[in-house]
Design a protein around this motif. Structure first.
Motif, PDB file in Angstrom:
ATOM      1  N   ASN A 127      -6.387 -20.831  -5.281  1.00  9.61           N
ATOM      2  CA  ASN A 127      -5.259 -21.741  -5.447  1.00  9.61           C
ATOM      3  C   ASN A 127      -3.933 -21.022  -5.203  1.00  9.61           C
ATOM      4  N   ASP A 128      -2.838 -21.774  -5.429  1.00 11.71           N
ATOM      5  CA  ASP A 128      -1.511 -21.200  -5.194  1.00 11.71           C
ATOM      6  C   ASP A 128      -1.230 -20.023  -6.122  1.00 11.71           C
ATOM      7  N   HIS A 129      -1.732 -20.100  -7.334  1.00 12.87           N
ATOM      8  CA  HIS A 129      -1.517 -18.990  -8.272  1.00 12.87           C
ATOM      9  C   HIS A 129      -2.210 -17.718  -7.768  1.00 12.87           C
ATOM     10  N   ASP A 130      -3.426 -17.858  -7.239  1.00  7.29           N
ATOM     11  CA  ASP A 130      -4.120 -16.699  -6.653  1.00  7.29           C
ATOM     12  C   ASP A 130      -3.300 -16.101  -5.518  1.00  7.29           C
ATOM     13  N   LEU A 131      -2.761 -16.994  -4.678  1.00  9.17           N
ATOM     14  CA  LEU A 131      -1.967 -16.530  -3.542  1.00  9.17           C
ATOM     15  C   LEU A 131      -0.730 -15.764  -4.011  1.00  9.17           C
ATOM     16  N   ASP A 132      -0.015 -16.333  -5.018  1.00  6.39           N
ATOM     17  CA  ASP A 132       1.183 -15.662  -5.520  1.00  6.39           C
ATOM     18  C   ASP A 132       0.858 -14.302  -6.116  1.00  6.39           C
ATOM     19  N   MET A 133      -0.200 -14.241  -6.896  1.00  6.20           N
ATOM     20  CA  MET A 133      -0.579 -12.981  -7.536  1.00  6.20           C
ATOM     21  C   MET A 133      -0.976 -11.923  -6.500  1.00  6.20           C
ATOM     22  N   VAL A 134      -1.743 -12.350  -5.510  1.00  8.60           N
ATOM     23  CA  VAL A 134      -2.210 -11.394  -4.501  1.00  8.60           C
ATOM     24  C   VAL A 134      -1.058 -10.923  -3.628  1.00  8.60           C
ATOM     25  N   ARG A 135      -0.088 -11.800  -3.385  1.00 11.12           N
ATOM     26  CA  ARG A 135       1.072 -11.373  -2.595  1.00 11.12           C
ATOM     27  C   ARG A 135       1.884 -10.332  -3.344  1.00 11.12           C
ATOM     28  N   VAL A 136       2.067 -10.523  -4.642  1.00 15.14           N
ATOM     29  CA  VAL A 136       2.760  -9.498  -5.432  1.00 15.14           C
ATOM     30  C   VAL A 136       1.982  -8.190  -5.396  1.00 15.14           C
ATOM     31  N   LEU A 137       0.672  -8.292  -5.526  1.00 18.14           N
ATOM     32  CA  LEU A 137      -0.174  -7.091  -5.480  1.00 18.14           C
ATOM     33  C   LEU A 137      -0.077  -6.411  -4.111  1.00 18.14           C
ATOM     34  N   ALA A 138      -0.007  -7.215  -3.042  1.00 20.71           N
ATOM     35  CA  ALA A 138       0.099  -6.649  -1.690  1.00 20.71           C
ATOM     36  C   ALA A 138       1.399  -5.870  -1.522  1.00 20.71           C
ATOM     37  N   THR A 139       2.475  -6.372  -2.158  1.00 18.45           N
ATOM     38  CA  THR A 139       3.749  -5.644  -2.102  1.00 18.45           C
ATOM     39  C   THR A 139       3.617  -4.283  -2.786  1.00 18.45           C
ATOM     40  N   GLU A 140       3.019  -4.275  -3.971  1.00 21.43           N
ATOM     41  CA  GLU A 140       2.801  -3.011  -4.679  1.00 21.43           C
ATOM     42  C   GLU A 140       1.842  -2.113  -3.902  1.00 21.43           C
ATOM     43  N   ALA A 141       0.848  -2.734  -3.249  1.00 21.89           N
ATOM     44  CA  ALA A 141      -0.100  -1.962  -2.442  1.00 21.89           C
ATOM     45  C   ALA A 141       0.606  -1.276  -1.284  1.00 21.89           C
ATOM     46  N   GLY A 142       1.592  -1.972  -0.684  1.00 17.10           N
ATOM     47  CA  GLY A 142       2.348  -1.364   0.411  1.00 17.10           C
ATOM     48  C   GLY A 142       3.075  -0.109  -0.025  1.00 17.10           C
ATOM     49  N   ILE A 143       3.654  -0.171  -1.249  1.00 15.29           N
ATOM     50  CA  ILE A 143       4.345   1.012  -1.783  1.00 15.29           C
ATOM     51  C   ILE A 143       3.348   2.143  -2.031  1.00 15.29           C
ATOM     52  N   ALA A 144       2.198   1.809  -2.637  1.00 13.42           N
ATOM     53  CA  ALA A 144       1.183   2.824  -2.929  1.00 13.42           C
ATOM     54  C   ALA A 144       0.640   3.439  -1.648  1.00 13.42           C
ATOM     55  N   ILE A 145       0.404   2.608  -0.632  1.00  8.95           N
ATOM     56  CA  ILE A 145      -0.110   3.121   0.648  1.00  8.95           C
ATOM     57  C   ILE A 145       0.922   4.018   1.311  1.00  8.95           C
ATOM     58  N   GLY A 146       2.216   3.624   1.221  1.00  9.45           N
ATOM     59  CA  GLY A 146       3.273   4.469   1.788  1.00  9.45           C
ATOM     60  C   GLY A 146       3.310   5.837   1.143  1.00  9.45           C
ATOM     61  N   ASN A 147       3.192   5.872  -0.186  1.00  5.42           N
ATOM     62  CA  ASN A 147       3.165   7.162  -0.890  1.00  5.42           C
ATOM     63  C   ASN A 147       1.940   7.981  -0.508  1.00  5.42           C
ATOM     64  N   ALA A 148       0.786   7.306  -0.415  1.00  2.00           N
ATOM     65  CA  ALA A 148      -0.439   8.009  -0.043  1.00  2.00           C
ATOM     66  C   ALA A 148      -0.345   8.560   1.378  1.00  2.00           C
ATOM     67  N   ARG A 149       0.284   7.782   2.259  1.00  2.00           N
ATOM     68  CA  ARG A 149       0.456   8.254   3.643  1.00  2.00           C
ATOM     69  C   ARG A 149       1.326   9.507   3.693  1.00  2.00           C
ATOM     70  N   LEU A 150       2.432   9.495   2.940  1.00  2.00           N
ATOM     71  CA  LEU A 150       3.303  10.662   2.915  1.00  2.00           C
ATOM     72  C   LEU A 150       2.572  11.879   2.374  1.00  2.00           C
ATOM     73  N   TYR A 151       1.792  11.665   1.327  1.00  2.00           N
ATOM     74  CA  TYR A 151       1.024  12.769   0.734  1.00  2.00           C
ATOM     75  C   TYR A 151      -0.012  13.292   1.724  1.00  2.00           C
ATOM     76  N   GLU A 152      -0.711  12.364   2.387  1.00  7.08           N
ATOM     77  CA  GLU A 152      -1.728  12.776   3.352  1.00  7.08           C
ATOM     78  C   GLU A 152      -1.097  13.511   4.526  1.00  7.08           C
ATOM     79  N   ALA A 153       0.076  13.035   4.992  1.00 12.26           N
ATOM     80  CA  ALA A 153       0.767  13.713   6.095  1.00 12.26           C
ATOM     81  C   ALA A 153       1.187  15.124   5.703  1.00 12.26           C
ATOM     82  N   ALA A 154       1.659  15.277   4.453  1.00 11.91           N
ATOM     83  CA  ALA A 154       2.048  16.615   3.989  1.00 11.91           C
ATOM     84  C   ALA A 154       0.854  17.548   3.914  1.00 11.91           C
ATOM     85  N   ARG A 155      -0.267  17.024   3.399  1.00 14.36           N
ATOM     86  CA  ARG A 155      -1.484  17.848   3.338  1.00 14.36           C
ATOM     87  C   ARG A 155      -1.965  18.204   4.729  1.00 14.36           C
ATOM     88  N   GLN A 156      -1.882  17.245   5.636  1.00 12.32           N
ATOM     89  CA  GLN A 156      -2.341  17.488   7.000  1.00 12.32           C
ATOM     90  C   GLN A 156      -1.503  18.570   7.670  1.00 12.32           C
TER      91      GLN A 156
END
Length: 570
Positions: free
Chosen positions: A169-198
């Motif tokens: 439903n719409d509530h699922d969509l809203d919740m998952v979109r908020v989670l996707a925004t937070e996921a983007g931040i987490a993925i960005g941090n993980a990418r920076l960390y992985e690039a530094a390790r690489q």
């Protein structure tokens, strides 16, 4: 039910922020806010990229009460998926399904080119759907949300099969979109960390290569270190180093791979289009070596993506570094290409410094050899001549037959000694470029060259038509093996006798005809735990030709010393 209308969801280009207060929210959404906050906290934990993607899938499935979740990571070129991380399907089912989605067609492919939130009551009703492969679990309800990292599309989060048989439903969509925004931040941090390790790994690899090249060890072993480090750092199936030939092509001089390679010694002709680019200092990146028309050799047909990087320093191309991946593997990313190019530049600089160091050492050796040759000619031979003349005078004056016979034999020995010294002088004055092409003569030259530091001349024996049946590639590697074994004997064996046998009538274990080199001494043998890098080089060189190398007891008392055997097909 068709896809939810665009008006029921916020603009896809503007990620939804978490609500600042709970007033005006439905009872269901208010009750799920703590769950959303816990999901956001979970997603932001950890820095390793792939585990972050796994965690996002699991958290999203729990948040939306979905049976299955997945993230499709969009390839750098925007066509298809470079990675597909899933949750809810066990390993046995995944094995039966087989190949993961590539995003080139179907609904997943459509979401790559049109990354907007999408909610479906039944996947089969969407005209873009292309169905599921055999053994795939049934999936009906669907919720897809794009994930953006620093404003750029990273991939899409997919959820299917709402538990309980209902629809998202719409509530699922809203919740998952908020989670996707937070996921983007987490993925960005993980990418920076992985690039530094690489980058850290590539820097450590460059240090290892520089240390190996400047350690003054064997040049072949140093190039092998370059190949091994490049293979490991680039996560490739092989690491290959080529050096220019006098004819304008390039020869494969080092190969690092899990399996013995037949590539060592292969020469790529100058007519190759890629060779001209590499010698011009240009890097070449290939998406699929098996199908690329510019493939340098038939060996390329067994590989997929590849980087071909010139080892260039101070405007001079010293060689080429090749790192091919297995067929079907992912292409090299832009970051990997940049890091590999920097690694190749560093390796080239180290190669040039090592070459200058070897030139200085070689010059010192040549000067020392000239001095030894002059001393042998001006002092030793003259004294031997004088001694011979004195003995001949004593022989004529003696009236005892036994004395005359003994003195005559001593004079003959002196003549042989003078001839051997002259041979050694000739060998000392002969430069590396003057090496004759005849294999038998090259073997004798190596033996005579070794006689000076050893203090005695190793014995030698040839079996079979050595010059007639042994090919140029095998002969070249045999000479390198002989040089290595004689060098090891001089540095480590403390031997008083060395026997060299070149047998061109050898029969190899697979029934093929070949040549076998045996170098045996009566020295101290190989101590337990001693270095065996030279022996590994010999074995690797033999295996690249389809042969083998090993060592055993020598010719000393009770098997003392070492016997090294090296063999390969003609």
């Amino acid at each position: 039910m068709a896809a939810s209308p665009a008006s029921s969801a916020p603009n896809p280009g503007e990620p939804t922020a978490a609500p600042h207060d709970l007033q005006g929210l439905s009872t269901e959404l208010t009750a799920r806010v703590p769950q959303l906050l816990e999901a956001m906290r979970s997603v932001g934990t950890g820095l390793e990229l792939h585990s972050t993607l796994d965690r996002i899938c699991e958290t999203a499935a729990e948040l939306a009460d979905a049976t299955y979740a997945a993230i499709g990571v969009i390839a750098e070129d925007g066509h298809g998926l470079s990675d597909f991380v899933y949750h809810g399907i066990d390993a046995r089912t995944a094995l039966r399904i087989g190949r993961l989605p590539d995003g080139h067609r179907g609904l997943l492919g459509a979401l790559i080119h049109d990354p907007v939130p999408l909610r479906l009551a039944d996947l089969a009703d969407d005209p873009r759907s292309c169905g599921f492969p055999a053994d795939h679990p049934p999936m009906r309800t669907f919720l897809g949300v794009p994930i953006r990292v620093q404003g750029e599309i990273f991939g899409n989060l997919y959820l299917t099969e709402k538990r309980g048989g209902g629809e998202f439903n719409d509530h699922d969509l809203d919740m998952v979109r908020v989670l996707a925004t937070e996921a983007g931040i987490a993925i960005g941090n993980a990418r920076l960390y992985e690039a530094a390790r690489q980058r850290e790994r590539w820097i450590d690899g460059s240090v290892a290569v520089t240390t190996a090249l400047l350690s003054g060890g064997d040049a072949d072993e140093a190039l092998q270190v370059v190949a091994e480090q490049a293979r490991k750092l680039s996560e490739s199936a092989a690491g290959i180093v080529l050096l220019p030939t006098e004819e304008g092509g390039m020869e494969i001089v080092a190969v690092a791979s899990d399996e013995p390679s037949a590539a060592l010694g292969v020469i790529v002709p100058p007519e190759s289009e890629i060779i001209s680019e590499l010698l011009g200092g240009e890097a070449v990146f290939i998406d699929d070596s098996a199908t690329d028309p510019r493939a340098m050799t038939d060996l390329a047909r067994g590989y997929g993506p590849a980087m071909l990087l010139p080892l260039r320093s101070d405007g001079r191309v010293l060689g080429t570094l090749v790192t091919p991946r297995a067929r079907g593997e992912r292409p090299f990313s832009e970051v990997e290409r940049t890091l590999a190019t920097q690694f190749a530049s560093q390796a080239a600089l180290a190669l040039m410094m090592a070459e200058a160091q070897r030139d200085r050492e070689r010059l010192a050796v040549f000067e020392d050899r000239d001095r030894i040759a002059r001393d042998l000619h001006d002092l030793v031979i003259q004294r031997l001549f004088a001694t011979g003349m004195m003995l001949e005078t004593a022989q004529r004056r003696s009236v005892v037959p036994e004395v005359q016979q003994g003195v005559g034999k001593a004079v003959d020995e002196l003549d042989v000694t003078i001839q051997e010294i002259r041979t050694a002088i000739f060998a000392l004055q002969q430069g590396p470029a003057e090496a004759p092409s005849n294999l038998r003569t090259r073997v004798l030259r190596e033996i005579n060259m070794a006689a000076v530091p050893l203090g005695f001349t190793p014995s030698h024996r040839f079996v079979g038509p050595v010059d007639a049946v042994v090919g140029e590639l095998t002969g070249k590697n045999l000479i390198a093996a002989l040089r290595e074994t004689l060098s090891n004997a001089f540095r480590h064996a403390k031997a008083s006798r060395i026997d060299v046998v070149v047998d061109a009538t050898a029969l190899l274990p697979d029934g093929a005809h070949g040549v076998r080199l045996t170098v045996a001494d009566d020295g101290v043998g190989i101590p337990e735990g001693g270095r065996r890098s030279g022996l590994r080089n010999l074995k690797r060189r033999a295996e690249s030709l389809g042969g083998d190398s090993w060592y055993g007891p020598g010719t000393g008392a009770d098997g003392g010393g070492t016997a090294v055997v090296w063999q390969a097909p003609h």
